[in-house]
Every structure is written in structure tokens, then in C-alpha cells.
Design a protein around this motif. Structure first.
Motif, PDB file in Angstrom:
ATOM      1  N   SER A 233      12.360 -74.492 -70.204  1.00  8.39           N
ATOM      2  CA  SER A 233      11.499 -74.553 -69.015  1.00  8.39           C
ATOM      3  C   SER A 233      11.928 -75.688 -68.096  1.00  8.39           C
ATOM      4  O   SER A 233      11.822 -75.579 -66.864  1.00  8.39           O
ATOM      5  N   ALA A 234      12.432 -76.789 -68.685  1.00  3.82           N
ATOM      6  CA  ALA A 234      12.902 -77.907 -67.862  1.00  3.82           C
ATOM      7  C   ALA A 234      14.100 -77.492 -67.026  1.00  3.82           C
ATOM      8  O   ALA A 234      14.160 -77.763 -65.816  1.00  3.82           O
ATOM      9  N   ILE A 235      15.066 -76.819 -67.631  1.00  2.00           N
ATOM     10  CA  ILE A 235      16.262 -76.370 -66.906  1.00  2.00           C
ATOM     11  C   ILE A 235      15.872 -75.369 -65.823  1.00  2.00           C
ATOM     12  O   ILE A 235      16.408 -75.410 -64.708  1.00  2.00           O
ATOM     13  N   ASP A 236      14.933 -74.502 -66.146  1.00  5.40           N
ATOM     14  CA  ASP A 236      14.490 -73.512 -65.158  1.00  5.40           C
ATOM     15  C   ASP A 236      13.863 -74.203 -63.954  1.00  5.40           C
ATOM     16  O   ASP A 236      14.126 -73.833 -62.796  1.00  5.40           O
ATOM     17  N   GLN A 237      13.046 -75.239 -64.191  1.00  4.75           N
ATOM     18  CA  GLN A 237      12.426 -75.970 -63.091  1.00  4.75           C
ATOM     19  C   GLN A 237      13.466 -76.750 -62.294  1.00  4.75           C
ATOM     20  O   GLN A 237      13.392 -76.817 -61.055  1.00  4.75           O
ATOM     21  N   ILE A 238      14.431 -77.326 -62.985  1.00  3.38           N
ATOM     22  CA  ILE A 238      15.490 -78.062 -62.290  1.00  3.38           C
ATOM     23  C   ILE A 238      16.246 -77.137 -61.348  1.00  3.38           C
ATOM     24  O   ILE A 238      16.485 -77.462 -60.174  1.00  3.38           O
ATOM     25  N   ILE A 239      16.625 -75.956 -61.844  1.00  2.00           N
ATOM     26  CA  ILE A 239      17.374 -75.003 -61.013  1.00  2.00           C
ATOM     27  C   ILE A 239      16.565 -74.627 -59.767  1.00  2.00           C
ATOM     28  O   ILE A 239      17.102 -74.537 -58.655  1.00  2.00           O
ATOM     29  N   ALA A 240      15.262 -74.454 -59.943  1.00  7.14           N
ATOM     30  CA  ALA A 240      14.407 -74.070 -58.814  1.00  7.14           C
ATOM     31  C   ALA A 240      14.289 -75.180 -57.781  1.00  7.14           C
ATOM     32  O   ALA A 240      14.153 -74.913 -56.581  1.00  7.14           O
ATOM     33  N   HIS A 241      14.353 -76.442 -58.216  1.00  5.00           N
ATOM     34  CA  HIS A 241      14.106 -77.563 -57.309  1.00  5.00           C
ATOM     35  C   HIS A 241      15.361 -78.355 -56.966  1.00  5.00           C
ATOM     36  O   HIS A 241      15.259 -79.436 -56.377  1.00  5.00           O
ATOM     37  N   LEU A 242      16.528 -77.819 -57.276  1.00  2.00           N
ATOM     38  CA  LEU A 242      17.771 -78.520 -56.969  1.00  2.00           C
ATOM     39  C   LEU A 242      18.388 -77.967 -55.694  1.00  2.00           C
ATOM     40  O   LEU A 242      18.444 -76.749 -55.486  1.00  2.00           O
ATOM     41  N   ASN A 243      18.846 -78.874 -54.839  1.00  2.00           N
ATOM     42  CA  ASN A 243      19.508 -78.466 -53.611  1.00  2.00           C
ATOM     43  C   ASN A 243      20.853 -77.813 -53.921  1.00  2.00           C
ATOM     44  O   ASN A 243      21.444 -78.061 -54.977  1.00  2.00           O
ATOM     45  N   MET A 264      20.444 -67.897 -60.072  1.00  2.00           N
ATOM     46  CA  MET A 264      20.204 -68.988 -59.130  1.00  2.00           C
ATOM     47  C   MET A 264      21.280 -70.071 -59.241  1.00  2.00           C
ATOM     48  O   MET A 264      21.574 -70.747 -58.247  1.00  2.00           O
ATOM     49  N   VAL A 265      21.851 -70.233 -60.411  1.00  2.00           N
ATOM     50  CA  VAL A 265      22.972 -71.170 -60.560  1.00  2.00           C
ATOM     51  C   VAL A 265      24.122 -70.724 -59.667  1.00  2.00           C
ATOM     52  O   VAL A 265      24.739 -71.536 -58.951  1.00  2.00           O
ATOM     53  N   LEU A 266      24.409 -69.432 -59.693  1.00  2.00           N
ATOM     54  CA  LEU A 266      25.495 -68.896 -58.860  1.00  2.00           C
ATOM     55  C   LEU A 266      25.145 -68.976 -57.381  1.00  2.00           C
ATOM     56  O   LEU A 266      25.975 -69.354 -56.536  1.00  2.00           O
ATOM     57  N   GLU A 267      23.903 -68.596 -57.051  1.00  2.00           N
ATOM     58  CA  GLU A 267      23.488 -68.550 -55.650  1.00  2.00           C
ATOM     59  C   GLU A 267      23.553 -69.927 -54.997  1.00  2.00           C
ATOM     60  O   GLU A 267      23.938 -70.055 -53.830  1.00  2.00           O
ATOM     61  N   LYS A 268      23.186 -70.964 -55.756  1.00  2.00           N
ATOM     62  CA  LYS A 268      23.189 -72.323 -55.213  1.00  2.00           C
ATOM     63  C   LYS A 268      24.502 -73.069 -55.445  1.00  2.00           C
ATOM     64  O   LYS A 268      24.683 -74.164 -54.923  1.00  2.00           O
ATOM     65  N   GLY A 269      25.386 -72.477 -56.233  1.00  3.12           N
ATOM     66  CA  GLY A 269      26.648 -73.151 -56.523  1.00  3.12           C
ATOM     67  C   GLY A 269      26.461 -74.412 -57.338  1.00  3.12           C
ATOM     68  O   GLY A 269      27.109 -75.439 -57.087  1.00  3.12           O
ATOM     69  N   LEU A 270      25.568 -74.350 -58.335  1.00  6.90           N
ATOM     70  CA  LEU A 270      25.238 -75.531 -59.117  1.00  6.90           C
ATOM     71  C   LEU A 270      26.269 -75.790 -60.217  1.00  6.90           C
ATOM     72  O   LEU A 270      26.919 -74.866 -60.708  1.00  6.90           O
TER      73      LEU A 270
END
Length: 337
Positions: A233-243, A264-270
Motif C-alpha cells: 500500500s505504501a508503494i501504491d501511494q508513492i506511485i500515486a503522489h510522485l511527480n 502508472m510507473v510506465l506512464e510517469k516514467g518512474l
């Protein structure tokens, strides 16, 4: 040597070591600290196959001591030293020792520091100057783990650090926040957790409960220090709130697989970056942070919640049991065995 032989069973074992080994330093342990990994071995909550393969084993990888004799001539007797638990058995110019499969680790794949005397190579020791000596030295190793995590973030992130989030409210998250505050002095450091009573210990950074994060509250970079199934859940929240183009350093250990929102990792290029353990250079960095740095010493000193003199085997098991009952902070064992 004091080895864990079964669940909550610690026994003294006599071992023979060549005290005249020209490549060894003899160190008398003075302070030790108990890690959650040690607790999992002690309580038998590690995988049964792992327990069968590794026990009996001496626990503890967080320890410091005093040099008794140095056959290499590197350290004078009486020198206070931190002991590095990563034992390299190979070399890669691009990969540090803590990530090499050939390396062993004290209290995991080889015996830890719970002994009367430790015979160790000089390169696995780092001198602790007088200005850095204190009870928190017992867990210098954990500080080095936080330093390694911050190092991995610096190596991976784009040059944007206006706001850095650290997920977790346990000991590792707290120490990581202390280190991040020093390494990113101009950044806004925010520590996010589930327990307000743990977050209250943090006065040097911003804090936030994970269920109170506004939808539009964003971070440039993040470190996950939750571990266990809570890391999902922490990683999921981080992905949602990371620029976009942010980096996520994953430092929390989980025994089980966790799901990650790769879309979302791919979409944001994280960037997702793994980190574990530490190296000798991280120990040098940790001691540099502690030396004559009153703010760092005061902040880390808060973690010392239990000091236990160890004079007999029963004291060891009592220290482990007391540590299990603590919700926050570290148990420091004053080793008199």
C-alpha cells in the motif's frame, strides 16, 4: 560464541580460532543492538527452510567494540571500532560488495557478532573517534543502511528535490529521515506513517498520516521504508503522489511478494530502485555524520529506548523479549560476556 539453536534458545558454543592469524584483528564487543531480522530468527518466523539451513548461528550484525590485538598493525589496542557485517568474497568494479552474490553477511549467512571476541579483517573495521562515541554507536550499522538508501536515491534521481517523501514510521524510516535532512538540506523532507505517536518523535521534518494526504499533494522523490505487506500500500501511494520522472527507493524488506501498479510507473516514467545493507564507505560516512554533530547525535539518541547489561545468557533472551515488546526505538545491549 553465543548461538541461536532453536526458537528462543541461545547456547554458548566453544570455538577455536587462531589468535596469531597475521590477517586478523581481535575485537572485544562492547555495544550491540537488536535488529528486526534478528528477532525473526529468534522467534522462528523466518521461512522454515532458511532456519534449517542457517541455524545454529550467532546473531547480531549491529555492534561496535574495542581492539584488543591487531596482528596487521592497522589499529592500536584500545581503539573504538565499528564492525562491518558485509564480508566480500569477490570484486566487481561496477557493483559494491553489498549487492554481490559472493558476499556473506554476519548474522544471516554467517555467524554474527554475539561472541566474547570477534576475529575480523582490518578492512571490516572503521575507527570511531571520541566525538562520535555514545550509546547510539550500537546501531551505526542501521545508520549506514539509511545512508546507502539515500546514496541510491542520489544516484538515480533527476536533479529535482523540492519535496522528498519517506514512507514509514519505524526505526529505519526515522534514521533515514535524519540522514536525508543532512544530505538534502534545502529540500522539504516529509515522513508519512500510520501512527501519530511515532511520528511525534520527528521534530526536524514535516510529518503526515498516510490517510490524510491530499489528492494533489505531490513529491519529487521518495524512499519506502515500511517493509512487510504494508509496503504494497505504501508503494501504491508513492506511485500515486510522485511527480513524473521521480525515483522510488525501496528499502523495506518483505517476506512475501507485493503487487506494483506498473501502468502508472510506465506512464510517469518512474524509477524503482532497490537497496540493501551497506559498505565500508557508508560506515565512514555514518561516523562522519556523528562526529561532533550535536543535532544528529541528539536525534539518533532518541532511539535508545532500552539499555540492557548482558552478564549471562538469560540476559540475552530477556533483551530479545523486551525488544519484541517495544513499538519504537532500539534496544542497546551493553556486552559484558
Amino acid at each position: 560464541m553465543y548461538r541461536l539453536t532453536g526458537v528462543r534458545q541461545i547456547e554458548q558454543v566453544t570455538t577455536t580460532v587462531d589468535s596469531a592469524d597475521p590477517e586478523s584483528v581481535i575485537v572485544r564487543p562492547t555495544l550491540m543492538s537488536i535488529c528486526r531480522a534478528d528477532e525473526r530468527y529468534y522467534t522462528g518466523t523466518r521461512d522454515k527452510k532458511v532456519l534449517a539451513e542457517r541455524l545454529p548461528m550467532a546473531l547480531i550484525h549491529e555492534a561496535v567494540g574495542v581492539v584488543v590485538r591487531d596482528n596487521t598493525g592497522t589499529y592500536a589496542p584500545g581503539t573504538h571500532v565499528a564492525m562491518v557485517p558485509t564480508n566480500p568474497h569477490g570484486f566487481d568494479e561496477l557493483v559494491s560488495d553489498n549487492y554481490l552474490k559472493t558476499s556473506t553477511f554476519s548474522s544471516s549467512t554467517t555467524d554474527g557478532f554475539m561472541r566474547e571476541y570477534v576475529f575480523i579483517k582490518p578492512e571490516n573495521l572503521v575507527e570511531i573517534p571520541k566525538g562520535a562515541q555514545g550509546d547510539m554507536d550500537a546501531f551505526i550499522e542501521v545508520i549506514t543502511v539509511a545512508i546507502q538508501a539515500v546514496r541510491r536515491l542520489k544516484e538515480s534521481m533527476i536533479p529535482r528535490d523540492r519535496r522528498i517523501g519517506i514512507w514509514g514510521d519505524g526505526n529505519v524510516a526515522y534514521i533515514t529521515a535524519v540522514v536525508a535532512k543532512e544530505e538534502f538540506p534545502d529540500a522539504e523532507i516529509v515522513v508519512l506513517g500510520k501512527h501519530s505517536e511515532k511520528l511525534d518523535y520527528i521534530s526536524f521534518a514535516e510529518t503526515m498520516l498516510i490517510d490524510e494526504v491530499p489528492d494533489d499533494y505531490m513529491f519529487d522523490q521518495a524512499i519506502e521504508a515500511v517493509g512487510g505487506m504494508g509496503s504494497e500500500s505504501a508503494i501504491d501511494q508513492i506511485i500515486a503522489h510522485l511527480n513524473p520522472r521521480g525515483a522510488i527507493v525501496l528499502s523495506g524488506v518483505s517476506e512475501d511478494k507485493v503487487a506494483i501498479n506498473t501502468r502508472m510507473v510506465l506512464e510517469k516514467g518512474l524509477d524503482l530502485v532497490g537497496t540493501t545493507r551497506s559498505t565500508r564507505s557508508d560506515f565512514e560516512h555514518a561516523i562522519h555524520l556523528l562526529t561532533d554533530n550535536d543535532a544528529v547525535q541528539d536525534r539518533l539518541g532518541l532511539l535508545v529506548q532500552n539499555i540492557k547489561p548482558i552478564n549471562k545468557i538469560n540476559d540475552i533472551t530477556e533483551a530479545f523479549d523486551e525488544d519484541l515488546n517495544m513499538s519504537w526505538g532500539k534496544t542497546v545491549m551493553k556486552w559484558n560476556m
